[in-house]
Design an enzyme around this catalytic site. Sequence first.
Site, PDB file in Angstrom:
ATOM      1  N   THR A 135       0.821  -1.215   0.000  1.00 31.79           N
ATOM      2  CA  THR A 135       0.000   0.000   0.000  1.00 31.79           C
ATOM      3  C   THR A 135       0.853   1.262   0.000  1.00 31.79           C
ATOM      4  O   THR A 135       1.987   1.252   0.498  1.00 31.79           O
ATOM      5  CB  THR A 135      -0.887   0.004   1.272  1.00 31.79           C
ATOM      6  OG1 THR A 135      -1.492   1.277   1.414  1.00 31.79           O
ATOM      7  CG2 THR A 135      -0.066  -0.283   2.518  1.00 31.79           C
ATOM      8  N   ASP A 136       0.277   2.337  -0.522  1.00 36.65           N
ATOM      9  CA  ASP A 136       0.978   3.634  -0.466  1.00 36.65           C
ATOM     10  C   ASP A 136       1.050   4.176   0.958  1.00 36.65           C
ATOM     11  O   ASP A 136       1.801   5.115   1.232  1.00 36.65           O
ATOM     12  CB  ASP A 136       0.318   4.653  -1.403  1.00 36.65           C
ATOM     13  CG  ASP A 136      -1.145   4.960  -1.087  1.00 36.65           C
ATOM     14  OD1 ASP A 136      -1.694   4.397  -0.122  1.00 36.65           O
ATOM     15  OD2 ASP A 136      -1.743   5.781  -1.823  1.00 36.65           O
ATOM     16  N   GLU A 137       0.254   3.585   1.871  1.00 36.02           N
ATOM     17  CA  GLU A 137       0.245   4.100   3.256  1.00 36.02           C
ATOM     18  C   GLU A 137       1.586   3.901   3.952  1.00 36.02           C
ATOM     19  O   GLU A 137       1.849   4.532   4.977  1.00 36.02           O
ATOM     20  CB  GLU A 137      -0.870   3.439   4.069  1.00 36.02           C
ATOM     21  CG  GLU A 137      -2.238   3.762   3.525  1.00 36.02           C
ATOM     22  CD  GLU A 137      -3.363   3.568   4.521  1.00 36.02           C
ATOM     23  OE1 GLU A 137      -3.096   3.396   5.723  1.00 36.02           O
ATOM     24  OE2 GLU A 137      -4.519   3.595   4.085  1.00 36.02           O
ATOM     25  N   TYR A 160      -1.727  -0.521  11.038  1.00 38.87           N
ATOM     26  CA  TYR A 160      -1.881  -1.209   9.744  1.00 38.87           C
ATOM     27  C   TYR A 160      -0.706  -0.901   8.816  1.00 38.87           C
ATOM     28  O   TYR A 160      -0.052  -1.809   8.298  1.00 38.87           O
ATOM     29  CB  TYR A 160      -3.207  -0.797   9.073  1.00 38.87           C
ATOM     30  CG  TYR A 160      -3.209  -1.046   7.588  1.00 38.87           C
ATOM     31  CD1 TYR A 160      -3.196  -2.344   7.080  1.00 38.87           C
ATOM     32  CD2 TYR A 160      -3.183   0.018   6.684  1.00 38.87           C
ATOM     33  CE1 TYR A 160      -3.157  -2.571   5.705  1.00 38.87           C
ATOM     34  CE2 TYR A 160      -3.153  -0.210   5.314  1.00 38.87           C
ATOM     35  CZ  TYR A 160      -3.142  -1.506   4.827  1.00 38.87           C
ATOM     36  OH  TYR A 160      -3.092  -1.724   3.475  1.00 38.87           O
ATOM     37  N   LYS A 164       2.349  -3.282   7.208  1.00 42.45           N
ATOM     38  CA  LYS A 164       2.621  -3.472   5.779  1.00 42.45           C
ATOM     39  C   LYS A 164       4.056  -3.026   5.447  1.00 42.45           C
ATOM     40  O   LYS A 164       4.740  -3.641   4.624  1.00 42.45           O
ATOM     41  CB  LYS A 164       1.613  -2.694   4.916  1.00 42.45           C
ATOM     42  CG  LYS A 164       0.201  -3.251   4.935  1.00 42.45           C
ATOM     43  CD  LYS A 164       0.084  -4.675   4.392  1.00 42.45           C
ATOM     44  CE  LYS A 164       0.231  -4.766   2.892  1.00 42.45           C
ATOM     45  NZ  LYS A 164      -0.017  -6.164   2.405  1.00 42.45           N
TER      46      LYS A 164
HETATM   47  O1  DAU Z   1      -4.185   3.938   0.331  1.00 40.41           O
HETATM   48  C1  DAU Z   1      -4.407   2.569   0.286  1.00 40.41           C
HETATM   49  C2  DAU Z   1      -5.221   2.140   1.483  1.00 40.41           C
HETATM   50  O2  DAU Z   1      -6.553   2.590   1.281  1.00 40.41           O
HETATM   51  C3  DAU Z   1      -5.180   0.654   1.734  1.00 40.41           C
HETATM   52  O3  DAU Z   1      -3.870   0.259   2.047  1.00 40.41           O
HETATM   53  C4  DAU Z   1      -6.105   0.293   2.898  1.00 40.41           C
HETATM   54  O4  DAU Z   1      -6.112  -1.100   3.078  1.00 40.41           O
HETATM   55  C5  DAU Z   1      -7.495   0.786   2.598  1.00 40.41           C
HETATM   56  O5  DAU Z   1      -8.345   0.523   3.685  1.00 40.41           O
HETATM   57  C6  DAU Z   1      -7.467   2.282   2.303  1.00 40.41           C
HETATM   58  O6  DAU Z   1      -7.152   3.009   3.500  1.00 40.41           O
HETATM   59  P1  DAU Z   1      -7.921   4.326   3.944  1.00 40.41           P
HETATM   60  O7  DAU Z   1      -7.763   4.494   5.390  1.00 40.41           O
HETATM   61  O8  DAU Z   1      -7.526   5.479   3.083  1.00 40.41           O
HETATM   62  O9  DAU Z   1      -9.432   3.880   3.525  1.00 40.41           O
HETATM   63  P2  DAU Z   1     -10.814   4.105   4.261  1.00 40.41           P
HETATM   64  O10 DAU Z   1     -11.897   3.685   3.297  1.00 40.41           O
HETATM   65  O11 DAU Z   1     -10.855   3.554   5.623  1.00 40.41           O
HETATM   66  O12 DAU Z   1     -10.897   5.691   4.410  1.00 40.41           O
HETATM   67  C7  DAU Z   1     -10.769   6.553   3.287  1.00 40.41           C
HETATM   68  C8  DAU Z   1     -10.815   7.988   3.809  1.00 40.41           C
HETATM   69  O13 DAU Z   1     -12.148   8.263   4.276  1.00 40.41           O
HETATM   70  C9  DAU Z   1      -9.907   8.245   4.989  1.00 40.41           C
HETATM   71  O14 DAU Z   1      -9.396   9.562   4.895  1.00 40.41           O
HETATM   72  C10 DAU Z   1     -10.819   8.121   6.211  1.00 40.41           C
HETATM   73  C11 DAU Z   1     -12.140   8.600   5.674  1.00 40.41           C
HETATM   74  N1  DAU Z   1     -13.361   7.971   6.243  1.00 40.41           N
HETATM   75  C12 DAU Z   1     -13.459   6.608   6.261  1.00 40.41           C
HETATM   76  C13 DAU Z   1     -14.583   5.955   6.745  1.00 40.41           C
HETATM   77  C14 DAU Z   1     -14.674   4.453   6.779  1.00 40.41           C
HETATM   78  C15 DAU Z   1     -14.423   8.756   6.684  1.00 40.41           C
HETATM   79  O15 DAU Z   1     -14.353  10.003   6.637  1.00 40.41           O
HETATM   80  N2  DAU Z   1     -15.546   8.128   7.153  1.00 40.41           N
HETATM   81  C16 DAU Z   1     -15.672   6.756   7.223  1.00 40.41           C
HETATM   82  O16 DAU Z   1     -16.736   6.246   7.682  1.00 40.41           O
END
Ligand code: DAU
Length: 357
Positions: A135-137, A160, A164
Site C-alpha cells: 500500500t501507499d500508506e 496497519y 505493511k
Molecule cells: O491507500 C491505500 C489504502 O486505502 C489501503 O492500504 C487500505 O487497506 C485501505 O483501507 C485504504 O485506507 P484508507 O484508510 O484510506 O481507507 P478508508 O476507506 O478507511 O478511508 C478513506 C478515507 O475516508 C480516509 O481519509 C478516512 C475517511 N473515512 C473513512 C470511513 C470508513 C471517513 O471520513 N468516514 C468513514 O466512515
Amino acid sequence: MNNTVFVTGAAGFIGSAVARHLLAEHDDTVVNIDCLTYAGNRATIENELNHARYVFEQVDIRDRAALDRLFAQYQPRAIMHLAAESHVDRSIDGPRDFIDTNIIGTYNLLEAARQYYLGLDENDQSRFRFHHVSTDEVFGSLGDEGLFTEDSPYEPSSPYSASKAASDHLVRAWFETYGLPVVLSNCSNNYGPYQYPEKLLPVIISKVLRGEAIPVYGSGKNVRDWLYVDDHARALVCIMNTGRKGRSYNVGGNEERNNLEVVEAVCAILDELRPSADGKPHLELIKHVADRPGHDHRYAIDASRIRDELGWEPQESFDSGMRKTVEWYLDHQDWVSRVLEGSYDGGRLGTATGKTS
Ligand code: DAU
C-alpha cells in the site's frame, strides 16, 4: 512447475478481482489461498468456484505446514500475496491481528516459497516470482504538494501501515539476502465491486440507503488517490509477469479527491438512481465526526514507472468507476447482507479509546 498462480487473500476485495482477471484474460490455474476472516467470504467467490482453472484452499498463511503442503502439491510458477488485514480503523482498535497476519504471515510465506524455490531446477527458478502487494500508506502522509515515488522514505502512521511496511522490508530482505525473485507494488485507495462495507465508499452507499448519517472523519479534507479495482488487478498481473526482479512499482489512479468530494460524487449518483423519499439531496446526511487518530492528510501516487517500464495505465476515470461501483452495490445488496452477517454492524471503528489488545 505448472502454469499455476497462487493468489493469497483471493476471497477478499482486491484478491478476488485479481483471480477473476487471471481466469478471464490468462491461461493460468488460480489457487486461492484464503482462511476466510470477516473480510474474506464465499459469497465473493461463488462465480469462480466452479471454474475449471480455479481451486479454493481454505488455509491460513500463519500455518507454515499447510503452506509447505500447498507448494508441494501445486508447484506454482508465481505467488501473488494479497492476504492481509487491511482496515486502518480496525488496526487502531486491535493491532494484534495485523502483526500476526501481515508480518508473521508474510514471513511464513517467504520461507515456504524459499524452500520451494531452492528445490526447483534453474529453468523453473528463473520463471518463479513472489509478488508482494502493498500500500501507499507505508510512505506516510503528504502535504498539499508532491507525489509518492518508489523512492519515497517509509514513514507509516497507523498500526496497519506499519505492519505493511514491515512486510515490505521482509520481502526486500529475502531478495537481497537469499536471492528470492520478488517484485513489490504499492497502491493507492481501491474502490469497486465486492469491497467490504467498512471502507469509505460502501459506507457512504449503505448509510444513504438506510437514511442514516454519513460519518465524515474530521474536516473531510483528507485526500486519497482513487483507483478502480479492475485497473489495479490488471496492473498486478502485469507486474507479476513482466516486472523486474527486486523492483517495486507504485500503482495509482491519478484521481485525487478529498473525502468530501467523494461523498458529493456518490450522493449525486444516488440522488439520480435512488432519490430520497422527501426529495432532499442525500448530501444533507453528512455528519462530521471525531477524526481518526493519526489520520494521514494526503496520499498521491506517481505511477510513471509502471507506465513507462511496463506500459500500464488506468482505464477507468473517477466518474465512470464511481458510477459502475454505485450501480453494482445497488444491484448486490444481497451480497452486502451476506458478508455483514454477524461480523459488522456499521458502527464507528478506530477511535482509540484507550483499550489495549
Ligand atoms: O491507500 C491505500 C489504502 O486505502 C489501503 O492500504 C487500505 O487497506 C485501505 O483501507 C485504504 O485506507 P484508507 O484508510 O484510506 O481507507 P478508508 O476507506 O478507511 O478511508 C478513506 C478515507 O475516508 C480516509 O481519509 C478516512 C475517511 N473515512 C473513512 C470511513 C470508513 C471517513 O471520513 N468516514 C468513514 O466512515
